[in-house]
Design an enzyme around this catalytic site. Structure first.
Site, PDB file in Angstrom:
ATOM      1  N   HIS A  72       0.621  -1.295   0.035  1.00 22.13           N
ATOM      2  CA  HIS A  72      -0.064   0.078   0.118  1.00 22.13           C
ATOM      3  C   HIS A  72       0.785   1.102  -0.008  1.00 22.13           C
ATOM      4  CE1 HIS A  72      -4.057  -1.766   1.638  1.00 22.13           C
ATOM      5  NE2 HIS A  72      -3.691  -2.501   0.676  1.00 22.13           N
ATOM      6  N   TYR A 201      -9.021   5.174   8.001  1.00 19.64           N
ATOM      7  CA  TYR A 201      -9.003   5.797   9.329  1.00 19.64           C
ATOM      8  C   TYR A 201     -10.301   6.836   9.564  1.00 19.64           C
ATOM      9  CZ  TYR A 201      -4.733   3.115  10.392  1.00 19.64           C
ATOM     10  OH  TYR A 201      -3.747   2.087  10.434  1.00 19.64           O
ATOM     11  N   PRO A 293      -3.593   0.122  19.124  1.00 15.93           N
ATOM     12  CA  PRO A 293      -3.559  -0.352  17.589  1.00 15.93           C
ATOM     13  C   PRO A 293      -3.695   0.566  16.816  1.00 15.93           C
ATOM     14  CG  PRO A 293      -5.426  -1.240  18.745  1.00 15.93           C
ATOM     15  CD  PRO A 293      -4.700  -0.268  19.893  1.00 15.93           C
ATOM     16  N   LYS A 297       1.230  -0.346  15.046  1.00 16.01           N
ATOM     17  CA  LYS A 297       2.765  -0.440  15.447  1.00 16.01           C
ATOM     18  C   LYS A 297       3.531  -1.478  16.225  1.00 16.01           C
ATOM     19  CE  LYS A 297       4.198   3.162  13.185  1.00 16.01           C
ATOM     20  NZ  LYS A 297       4.372   2.649  12.055  1.00 16.01           N
ATOM     21  N   TYR A 385       4.197   6.584  10.111  1.00 18.40           N
ATOM     22  CA  TYR A 385       3.454   5.568   9.714  1.00 18.40           C
ATOM     23  C   TYR A 385       4.106   4.376   8.919  1.00 18.40           C
ATOM     24  CZ  TYR A 385      -0.805   2.959   8.795  1.00 18.40           C
ATOM     25  OH  TYR A 385      -1.718   1.885   8.663  1.00 18.40           O
TER      26      TYR A 385
HETATM   27  P1  RFL Z   1       2.592 -12.038  21.395  1.00 13.51           P
HETATM   28  O1  RFL Z   1       2.047 -11.801  20.110  1.00 13.51           O
HETATM   29  O2  RFL Z   1       1.577 -11.589  22.455  1.00 13.51           O
HETATM   30  O3  RFL Z   1       3.226 -13.103  21.688  1.00 13.51           O
HETATM   31  C1  RFL Z   1       3.810 -13.795  22.851  1.00 13.51           C
HETATM   32  C2  RFL Z   1       3.769 -15.204  22.820  1.00 13.51           C
HETATM   33  O4  RFL Z   1       4.256 -15.560  24.236  1.00 13.51           O
HETATM   34  C3  RFL Z   1       3.219 -16.923  24.491  1.00 13.51           C
HETATM   35  N1  RFL Z   1       3.297 -16.808  25.948  1.00 13.51           N
HETATM   36  C4  RFL Z   1       3.914 -17.649  26.715  1.00 13.51           C
HETATM   37  N2  RFL Z   1       5.094 -18.604  26.290  1.00 13.51           N
HETATM   38  C5  RFL Z   1       5.718 -19.353  27.307  1.00 13.51           C
HETATM   39  N3  RFL Z   1       5.371 -19.135  28.636  1.00 13.51           N
HETATM   40  C6  RFL Z   1       4.577 -18.126  29.093  1.00 13.51           C
HETATM   41  N4  RFL Z   1       4.413 -18.142  30.446  1.00 13.51           N
HETATM   42  C7  RFL Z   1       3.804 -17.306  28.203  1.00 13.51           C
HETATM   43  N5  RFL Z   1       3.058 -16.582  28.210  1.00 13.51           N
HETATM   44  C8  RFL Z   1       2.768 -16.250  26.776  1.00 13.51           C
HETATM   45  C9  RFL Z   1       1.932 -16.378  24.097  1.00 13.51           C
HETATM   46  O5  RFL Z   1       0.887 -17.527  23.714  1.00 13.51           O
HETATM   47  C10 RFL Z   1       2.358 -15.777  22.621  1.00 13.51           C
HETATM   48  O6  RFL Z   1       2.455 -16.618  21.729  1.00 13.51           O
HETATM   49  O7  RFL Z   1       3.782 -10.797  21.631  1.00 13.51           O
HETATM   50  P2  RFL Z   1       4.994 -10.504  20.772  1.00 13.51           P
HETATM   51  O8  RFL Z   1       5.750 -11.442  20.031  1.00 13.51           O
HETATM   52  O9  RFL Z   1       5.688  -9.247  21.391  1.00 13.51           O
HETATM   53  O10 RFL Z   1       4.254  -9.535  19.605  1.00 13.51           O
HETATM   54  C11 RFL Z   1       3.615  -8.406  19.816  1.00 13.51           C
HETATM   55  C12 RFL Z   1       2.212  -8.457  18.607  1.00 13.51           C
HETATM   56  O11 RFL Z   1       1.483  -9.485  18.707  1.00 13.51           O
HETATM   57  C13 RFL Z   1       1.401  -7.103  18.994  1.00 13.51           C
HETATM   58  O12 RFL Z   1       2.031  -6.139  19.301  1.00 13.51           O
HETATM   59  C14 RFL Z   1       0.568  -6.787  17.591  1.00 13.51           C
HETATM   60  O13 RFL Z   1      -0.316  -7.952  17.460  1.00 13.51           O
HETATM   61  C15 RFL Z   1      -0.300  -5.503  17.937  1.00 13.51           C
HETATM   62  N6  RFL Z   1      -1.076  -5.142  16.931  1.00 13.51           N
HETATM   63  C16 RFL Z   1      -0.669  -4.644  15.909  1.00 13.51           C
HETATM   64  N7  RFL Z   1       0.465  -4.632  15.516  1.00 13.51           N
HETATM   65  C17 RFL Z   1       0.988  -3.946  14.487  1.00 13.51           C
HETATM   66  O14 RFL Z   1       2.256  -3.700  14.251  1.00 13.51           O
HETATM   67  N8  RFL Z   1       0.257  -3.661  13.283  1.00 13.51           N
HETATM   68  C18 RFL Z   1      -1.214  -3.814  13.367  1.00 13.51           C
HETATM   69  O15 RFL Z   1      -2.016  -3.702  12.298  1.00 13.51           O
HETATM   70  C19 RFL Z   1      -1.738  -4.363  14.787  1.00 13.51           C
HETATM   71  N9  RFL Z   1      -3.072  -4.296  14.811  1.00 13.51           N
HETATM   72  C20 RFL Z   1      -2.594  -5.431  17.227  1.00 13.51           C
HETATM   73  C21 RFL Z   1      -3.389  -5.189  16.240  1.00 13.51           C
HETATM   74  C22 RFL Z   1      -2.949  -6.110  18.143  1.00 13.51           C
HETATM   75  C23 RFL Z   1      -4.407  -6.314  18.384  1.00 13.51           C
HETATM   76  N10 RFL Z   1      -4.966  -7.017  19.629  1.00 13.51           N
HETATM   77  C24 RFL Z   1      -5.654  -8.109  19.457  1.00 13.51           C
HETATM   78  C25 RFL Z   1      -4.014  -6.735  20.815  1.00 13.51           C
HETATM   79  C26 RFL Z   1      -4.829  -5.261  16.285  1.00 13.51           C
HETATM   80  C27 RFL Z   1      -5.172  -5.993  17.457  1.00 13.51           C
HETATM   81  C28 RFL Z   1      -6.658  -6.073  17.326  1.00 13.51           C
HETATM   82  C1  PHB Z   2      -5.391  -4.626  11.039  1.00 17.98           C
HETATM   83  O1  PHB Z   2      -5.515  -4.492   9.916  1.00 17.98           O
HETATM   84  O2  PHB Z   2      -5.818  -5.381  12.075  1.00 17.98           O
HETATM   85  C2  PHB Z   2      -5.018  -3.010  11.394  1.00 17.98           C
HETATM   86  C3  PHB Z   2      -4.659  -1.967  10.641  1.00 17.98           C
HETATM   87  C4  PHB Z   2      -4.191  -0.976  11.098  1.00 17.98           C
HETATM   88  C5  PHB Z   2      -4.292  -0.555  12.269  1.00 17.98           C
HETATM   89  C6  PHB Z   2      -4.684  -1.463  13.247  1.00 17.98           C
HETATM   90  C7  PHB Z   2      -5.059  -2.836  13.018  1.00 17.98           C
HETATM   91  O3  PHB Z   2      -3.918   0.654  12.895  1.00 17.98           O
END
Ligand code: RFL
Ligand code: PHB
Length: 392
Positions: A72, A201, A293, A297, A385
């Site tokens: 994109h 957005y 979110p 990031k 971004y």
């Molecule tokens: P994670 O992905 O939470 O992975 C941690 C892993 O550790 C495991 N775990 C354990 N393992 C062993 N022993 C234990 N005691 C443990 N406790 C937990 C867990 O099961 C898991 O597998 O952390 P990590 O690797 O630091 O990654 C971070 C990202 O996952 C997170 O920041 C993003 O998903 C945030 N996020 C977004 N980030 C972006 O860069 N772009 C996006 O578009 C974006 N959209 C989002 C998001 C997060 C969202 N939610 C649900 C929080 C959208 C949403 C809705």
């Molecule tokens: C997503 O596609 O899940 C998404 C995209 C942009 C954001 C957050 C989540 O800022």
């Protein structure tokens, strides 16, 4: 068993770290509480910064992303019933973002590890870390009914916000900075082609909404809701009605509807634990920090942490130099706080706050108007971004 770096967690941070270390000739063992299927099916992030994509390529795991991901070059800011394109590439000297779901990133990295025959334990129970203050840290866990112990030189805490690693650091050794927002995101995944080629957005007087996507046939949508709201109060038709209202424009643009295959509510917070290292325990990703979110990031920040961590470990094992390890926390935190600022700014500009005044609403609208009207302001949004450079 013995290894150089014991990695707790197989999300984006843990799997990327393990992969980068393997390429640098550093041994590691990965321990994850969930099943491989669960980790790879969790619907989470979707936007990769260009630097994250470049790292995937450089680490030899970018091929499928390049084939299936969607590049994109812009995003839309929608407010007052009108859309305004922010041309990310034009504003950043040609940089772009990639839509490639987090679960695919984790799948590619996990597949690389498994096919190389390197150790990764899923469904580990009762994971504990010990002696992080001393010279012989260990990770204990139960797997298939047997107690295991990993003796390591270092522990990488990549176990997310609710993991055990941050908790293993004495409370007095950490400073916690936190802001909990008075709203949440209700997110859905719908089996329908995206209604726009780019992310939207949207600021609306009923609250924020976001149009994103996972593939040419899967749309990801979010709407701001009350954090105490139960998902049961949101039957599908109410979700579509609310999304249609918030995304409505003066033109005949319409949001395409389709079967909802997943829905959930995510609370929003900003959180930083400092420092990101205690003794021989190094934290990365959500274990150390959370961003709301709105700036897309979280995953990208986790990847930036482990890039720095992998380089520091590689240097230590190559030359014995400890300086990069000693600088790990301060190097990461500079980026973390810039990303916190950006995520907070996007969140504040686009959401309705329960205690806001008519003054605040006017100010938010003026801020959006400024961003779309000023090249300087739009450039500031765009460069954050698409991702700040790794060496800030
Ligand atoms: P994670 O992905 O939470 O992975 C941690 C892993 O550790 C495991 N775990 C354990 N393992 C062993 N022993 C234990 N005691 C443990 N406790 C937990 C867990 O099961 C898991 O597998 O952390 P990590 O690797 O630091 O990654 C971070 C990202 O996952 C997170 O920041 C993003 O998903 C945030 N996020 C977004 N980030 C972006 O860069 N772009 C996006 O578009 C974006 N959209 C989002 C998001 C997060 C969202 N939610 C649900 C929080 C959208 C949403 C809705
Ligand atoms: C997503 O596609 O899940 C998404 C995209 C942009 C954001 C957050 C989540 O800022």
């Amino acid at each position: 068993m013995r290894t150089q770096v014991g990695i707790v967690g197989a999300g984006p941070a843990g799997t990327m770290l393990a992969h980068l270390l393997a390429r640098a000739g550093v041994d590691s063992v990965v321990i994850e509480t969930r099943s491989r299927e669960y980790v790879q099916e969790r619907v989470r992030a979707g936007v990769l910064e260009q630097g994250t994509c470049d790292l995937m390529d450089a680490a030899g795991v970018g091929a499928r992303m390049r084939r299936e991901g969607l590049v994109h070059h812009g995003i839309e800011l929608r407010f007052g019933g009108r859309g305004h394109r922010i041309d990310l590439s034009d504003l950043t000297g040609g940089r772009s973002i990639m839509i490639y779901p987090q679960r695919e990133v984790v799948k590619d990295l996990t597949d690389a590890r498994v096919s190389a025959g390197l150790p990764i334990y899923f469904e580990a129970e009762d994971v504990r870390v010990g002696d992080v203050d001393g010279d012989h840290p260990e990770i204990l866990f139960i797997h298939d009914g047997f107690e295991h112990r990993v003796d390591c030189d270092f522990v990488a805490g990549c176990d997310g916000f609710h993991g055990v690693c941050r908790e293993a650091i004495p409370r007095a050794a950490l400073t916690i900075y936190e802001r909990v927002y008075p709203f949440a995101w209700l997110g859905i995944l719908a089996e329908v082609a995206p209604s726009s080629d780019e992310l939207i957005y949207c600021s609306h007087e009923r609250g924020f909404a976001l149009h994103s996507m996972r593939s040419p046939s899967l749309t990801r949508l979010y709407l701001q809701c009350d954090p105490r709201e139960a998902i049961e109060n949101w039957p599908d038709d109410r979700i579509w009605r609310e999304l249609q209202t918030r995304f409505a424009t003066e033109s005949d643009w319409r949001l395409a509807e389709g079967p909802i295959v997943q829905k959930g509510i995510t609370p929003m917070r900003s959180f930083v634990a400092e420092p990101m290292r205690h003794g021989r325990l190094f934290l990365a990703g959500d274990a150390a920090h959370i961003v709301p979110p709105t700036g897309a990031k979280g995953l990208n920040l986790a990847v930036a942490d482990v890039k720095a961590m992998a380089a520091a470990f590689a240097e230590f094992y190559r030359s014995g130099r400890r300086e990069p390890l000693d600088n790990y926390s301060s190097v990461c935190l500079r980026r973390v706080w810039k990303v916190q600022r950006f995520s907070w700014w996007m969140t504040s500009m686009l959401h309705r706050f329960p205690d806001e005044t008519p003054f605040d609403w006017r100010r938010q609208q003026a801020e959006l108007d400024y961003v779309i009207g000023s090249r300087a302001a739009a450039t500031s949004l765009a460069e954050n971004y698409v991702g700040l450079p790794f060496d800030l």
